[in-house]
Enzyme design. Sequence first.
Site, PDB file in Angstrom:
ATOM      1  CB  THR A  30       6.146   5.729 -10.136  1.00  8.00           C
ATOM      2  OG1 THR A  30       6.108   4.476 -10.856  1.00  8.00           O
ATOM      3  CG2 THR A  30       7.572   6.185 -10.015  1.00  8.00           C
ATOM      4  CB  VAL A  86      -0.906   0.564  -4.559  1.00  6.22           C
ATOM      5  CG1 VAL A  86      -0.489  -0.102  -3.249  1.00  6.22           C
ATOM      6  CG2 VAL A  86      -2.362   0.233  -4.882  1.00  6.22           C
ATOM      7  NE  ARG A 137       5.402   4.560 -17.770  1.00  2.00           N
ATOM      8  CZ  ARG A 137       4.724   5.543 -17.235  1.00  2.00           C
ATOM      9  NH1 ARG A 137       4.967   6.794 -17.575  1.00  2.00           N
ATOM     10  NH2 ARG A 137       3.782   5.292 -16.347  1.00  2.00           N
ATOM     11  CB  CYS A 156      -9.006  -3.211  -2.786  1.00  5.00           C
ATOM     12  SG  CYS A 156      -9.240  -3.289  -4.565  1.00  5.00           S
ATOM     13  CB  SER A 170      -7.668   4.902  -7.166  1.00  5.92           C
ATOM     14  OG  SER A 170      -8.625   4.515  -6.201  1.00  5.92           O
ATOM     15  CE  LYS A 187      -8.621 -10.724  -8.805  1.00  4.52           C
ATOM     16  NZ  LYS A 187      -8.238  -9.335  -9.106  1.00  4.52           N
ATOM     17  NE  ARG A 235     -12.845  -0.412 -11.922  1.00  6.90           N
ATOM     18  CZ  ARG A 235     -12.000  -0.969 -11.051  1.00  6.90           C
ATOM     19  NH1 ARG A 235     -11.823  -0.445  -9.852  1.00  6.90           N
ATOM     20  NH2 ARG A 235     -11.337  -2.061 -11.373  1.00  6.90           N
ATOM     21  CG  HIS A 243     -13.211  -0.418  -3.804  1.00  3.26           C
ATOM     22  ND1 HIS A 243     -12.895   0.507  -4.771  1.00  3.26           N
ATOM     23  CD2 HIS A 243     -12.356  -1.463  -4.003  1.00  3.26           C
ATOM     24  CE1 HIS A 243     -11.901   0.049  -5.512  1.00  3.26           C
ATOM     25  NE2 HIS A 243     -11.551  -1.142  -5.063  1.00  3.26           N
TER      26      HIS A 243
HETATM   27  P1  A2P Z   1       5.793   3.280 -14.018  1.00  9.23           P
HETATM   28  O1  A2P Z   1       5.205   4.436 -13.245  1.00  9.23           O
HETATM   29  O2  A2P Z   1       7.198   3.529 -14.417  1.00  9.23           O
HETATM   30  O3  A2P Z   1       4.920   2.834 -15.158  1.00  9.23           O
HETATM   31  P2  A2P Z   1      -0.451   1.860 -11.448  1.00  9.23           P
HETATM   32  O4  A2P Z   1      -1.128   0.725 -10.720  1.00  9.23           O
HETATM   33  O5  A2P Z   1      -0.803   3.191 -10.885  1.00  9.23           O
HETATM   34  O6  A2P Z   1      -0.668   1.740 -12.925  1.00  9.23           O
HETATM   35  O7  A2P Z   1       1.113   1.673 -11.191  1.00  9.23           O
HETATM   36  C1  A2P Z   1       1.819   0.515 -11.577  1.00  9.23           C
HETATM   37  C2  A2P Z   1       3.224   0.590 -11.007  1.00  9.23           C
HETATM   38  O8  A2P Z   1       3.957  -0.545 -11.477  1.00  9.23           O
HETATM   39  C3  A2P Z   1       4.000   1.824 -11.466  1.00  9.23           C
HETATM   40  O9  A2P Z   1       4.881   2.207 -10.431  1.00  9.23           O
HETATM   41  C4  A2P Z   1       4.754   1.274 -12.652  1.00  9.23           C
HETATM   42  O10 A2P Z   1       5.894   2.030 -12.991  1.00  9.23           O
HETATM   43  C5  A2P Z   1       5.161  -0.074 -12.098  1.00  9.23           C
HETATM   44  N1  A2P Z   1       5.608  -1.016 -13.129  1.00  9.23           N
HETATM   45  C6  A2P Z   1       5.013  -1.292 -14.317  1.00  9.23           C
HETATM   46  N2  A2P Z   1       5.729  -2.212 -15.010  1.00  9.23           N
HETATM   47  C7  A2P Z   1       6.819  -2.506 -14.247  1.00  9.23           C
HETATM   48  C8  A2P Z   1       7.951  -3.364 -14.394  1.00  9.23           C
HETATM   49  N3  A2P Z   1       8.104  -4.115 -15.487  1.00  9.23           N
HETATM   50  N4  A2P Z   1       8.868  -3.415 -13.397  1.00  9.23           N
HETATM   51  C9  A2P Z   1       8.720  -2.673 -12.287  1.00  9.23           C
HETATM   52  N5  A2P Z   1       7.670  -1.838 -12.082  1.00  9.23           N
HETATM   53  C10 A2P Z   1       6.726  -1.756 -13.046  1.00  9.23           C
END
Ligand code: A2P
Length: 341
Positions: free
Chosen positions: A12, A15, A40, A129, A159, A213, A235, A242
């Site tokens: 979700t 990336v 969530r 990246c 992003s 890095k 940033r 970038h």
């Molecule tokens: P979620 O959307 O439920 O928070 P971003 O880099 O855009 O912040 O996205 C981070 C991604 O990592 C999201 O898909 C987030 O899910 C997921 N994520 C965060 N914590 C966990 C976890 N403990 N286990 C699996 N996925 C996670």
Amino acid sequence: MSSPNVIVVGATGAVGQVFLRIMEQRNFPVNQLRLCASPRSIGKRLRVFGEEIAVEATSPEIFDDADFAFISASTAVSRELVPVAAQHGAFVIDDSSAYRMDPRVPLVVPEINPEDLEWHQNISAIPNCSTTQMVMALYPLHRANPIQRIIADTFQAVSGTGNLAMAELREQSRLLLDGGSVSPSVYPHQIAFNVLPHIEPFMEDGYTREEQKMLYETRKIMHAPDIAVSATCVRVPVYISHSEAVHVEFQHPMSPEEARELLSAFPGVVVVDDPKANLYPLAIDAAGRDEVFVGRLRRDSSHPNGLAMWIVSDNLRKGAATNAIQIAEEVVKRELLKPRR
Ligand code: A2P
């Protein structure tokens, strides 16, 4: 082999979402696709390859039938899940910094060091990246004329921090344009209409971890342990792509014409360099594209062996998701998947 089973952890996220679209665009062969995110998001349905797939919780067992696990969540999540997924037999492609400098883990940009995948132990990391786009532009030059020193200033999109940072830029911009005030939460300062010389924590030597890095990852990917890199990572209030101002010192002089020729011949790099016609790489043009764009190539007037350039790329694509899928394609092509138990 038959099409692989794939798990995407962080499906979700900023990336993860791009990763799913690129998998469709490249028609990456998939037998079973499972999607994971934080608690969530469990039960949320995402459309991939024309099918609705429900987001699941991660557990060690989920990796039992997986051939590939793409993990793009957070460094903490990767630290925990990468070894578990690898032990359960999945080939893990990890987007975090957790294992990039581990000597047992190849750090791969497929146009540069695909052969490093041969010594994998079920894990490959993808570079940060800002490093990926820089080495894509510098490696073809380095092969012809070894690079001794790099000075890089980056202008990095929000992003790269994830969905919450994109929402923060949107919300702050709206509030400020309406005459209101803002209170930052993702970044230590206001990001809308501002520029922050601060990405990741500051280290003992005064550089940030992001800047370090760019040194250590460049050395590992290019197999150039002595290369010197001094970076300032900044940033900027840009959503995607970038940009980098890079100054390079070679062993011998290199003309901008020779550099343009070498870059034009390298896969995945596009030269956009006609400044008199206002043509140079731009973040908004690179967004949604897989290539790395290079322009403003000129002699560095401060050094006889120096060149200066401007490098732009979509941080979510070549900087993350595209590079990850290219690694999977390379693993399949080289038949490097270990037989499952
Ligand atoms: P979620 O959307 O439920 O928070 P971003 O880099 O855009 O912040 O996205 C981070 C991604 O990592 C999201 O898909 C987030 O899910 C997921 N994520 C965060 N914590 C966990 C976890 N403990 N286990 C699996 N996925 C996670």
